[in-house]
Design an enzyme around this catalytic site. Structure first.
Site, PDB file in Angstrom:
ATOM      1  NE  ARG A   1     -22.517 -14.017  21.683  1.00  0.00           N
ATOM      2  CZ  ARG A   1     -23.533 -13.163  21.530  1.00  0.00           C
ATOM      3  NH1 ARG A   1     -24.639 -13.538  20.970  1.00  0.00           N
ATOM      4  NH2 ARG A   1     -23.409 -11.912  21.957  1.00  0.00           N
TER       5      ARG A   1
ATOM      6  N   PRO B   1     -24.836  -2.851  20.923  1.00  0.00           N
ATOM      7  CG  PRO B   1     -25.322  -0.884  19.781  1.00  0.00           C
ATOM      8  CD  PRO B   1     -24.672  -2.210  19.610  1.00  0.00           C
ATOM      9  CD  GLU B   2     -27.288  -6.937  25.316  1.00  0.00           C
ATOM     10  OE1 GLU B   2     -28.276  -7.363  25.922  1.00  0.00           O
ATOM     11  OE2 GLU B   2     -26.119  -7.255  25.610  1.00  0.00           O
TER      12      GLU B   2
END
Length: 297
Positions: free
Chosen positions: A266, A2-3
């Site tokens: 990433r 979750p951001e």
DNA sequence: CTGTGGTCCTGTATGC
DNA sequence: TGCATACAGGACCACA
């Protein structure tokens, strides 16, 4: 996982469901999420019992659940943490790790597939947990200043995406919204932050704020059940993503095929046409000129 | 101050 | 079908 938008959606759900509720007992189904508690699983259960929740709060991706006695439960959801509020006897979803039995015949349940996340009891942390002091303000905080954030960003020479992901500079952004913001700002993820003009960074911060706000408004981004709100409902921002998860698909702006690359582990999705590789001394000043002057008058 | 890579975990998708 | 590998929304640490 979750951001900021996902954590904010969870926070709002908790605000309506657990504020004012008292914990009657606690079940710890897996010790890992409580690993930081000094007195172990039994100590955690004992110390949380009989406490009453105040209004849940958030800073960036960090969540905390204040108690009326002045302490707080600090929550790091990390990749796969989530909360559910369910009737006490309803079936448990997979990976349920901790159950808080409330005084209204419901339960607050902490679910975490990968268990990178955890729950920490913060002494006197109801207003501002010391555990979160290293986290910078996020763009949706009333005290956030886009000018100060711009200065802080331009002081770094690291790739702009690494700076966006650094929670001590500006918080709340993760891999999804970093890619979305960079796509909107038409910036390459590897561009040294210090090489950008103040105007470019101000624009980027504006895009970050817009993306986060729009995502909050539709309940965040869900790809699967790894992110749902406290009622189990998915968010809808995945439909509006322009970059993240769209490699191989056409750019919404120019039609060029989006590509996926890596930056220190990433994944990064960008448009090769709209977000070209940064070259020193091309359009803006080079990073070798040093950081911009900041804080003058 | 940088960048890199490993680490904590479980699950899913992909390729052979 | 089995098995191996890579990868996933995060963040911290050691190391060069």
């Amino acid at each position: 996982m979750p951001e900021l938008p996902e954590v904010e959606t969870i926070r709002r759900g908790l605000a309506t469901h657990i504020s004012g509720r008292t914990i009657q007992s606690v079940d710890v189904l897996h010790p890992r999420p409580v690993r930081s508690h000094p007195t172990g699983v039994d100590g955690f259960r004992f110390e949380l019992t009989d406490r009453t929740f105040g209004a849940p709060a958030r800073k960036g991706k960090a969540l905390w659940l204040p108690f009326l006695d002045g302490d707080a439960l600090v929550v790091a959801l990390r990749m796969s943490g989530q909360f559910r509020v369910d009737q006490a006897n309803s079936p448990l979803v997979r990976h349920t790790r901790v159950r808080f039995h409330l005084d209204d015949s419901r339960e607050l349940r902490y679910i975490d597939q990968r268990m990178f996340g955890g729950l920490t009891l913060s002494a006197q942390g109801a207003d501002a947990p010391s555990e979160l002091s290293h986290i910078a303000l996020d763009p949706l905080d009333p005290h956030f200043s886009a000018e100060r954030a711009t200065d802080a960003i331009r002081r770094r020479r690291r790739p702009i995406k690494a700076v966006l992901l650094d929670q001590s500079i500006m918080s709340g952004i993760g891999n999804i919204y970093a890619d979305e913001s960079l796509w909107r700002a038409q910036l390459h993820h590897s561009t040294p932050a210090a090489s950008l003009t103040a105007q470019q960074v101000m624009s980027l911060v504006g895009h970050v704020t817009d993306v986060l706000t729009e995502a909050v408004n539709v309940g965040g981004t869900s790809f699967d059940d790894l992110y749902v709100d406290v009622s189990g409902t998915q968010g809808y921002f995945a439909h509006q993503l322009a970059a993240y998860g769209r490699s191989g698909m056409p750019c919404n702006r120019c039609g060029t095929t989006l590509v996926m690359e890596r930056l220190s582990g990433r994944s990064c999705v960008r448009c090769p046409e709209c977000q070209p590789v940064w070259e020193p001394n091309r359009t803006h000043r080079g990073a070798q000129q040093g950081p911009p002057k900041i804080g003058v008058q």
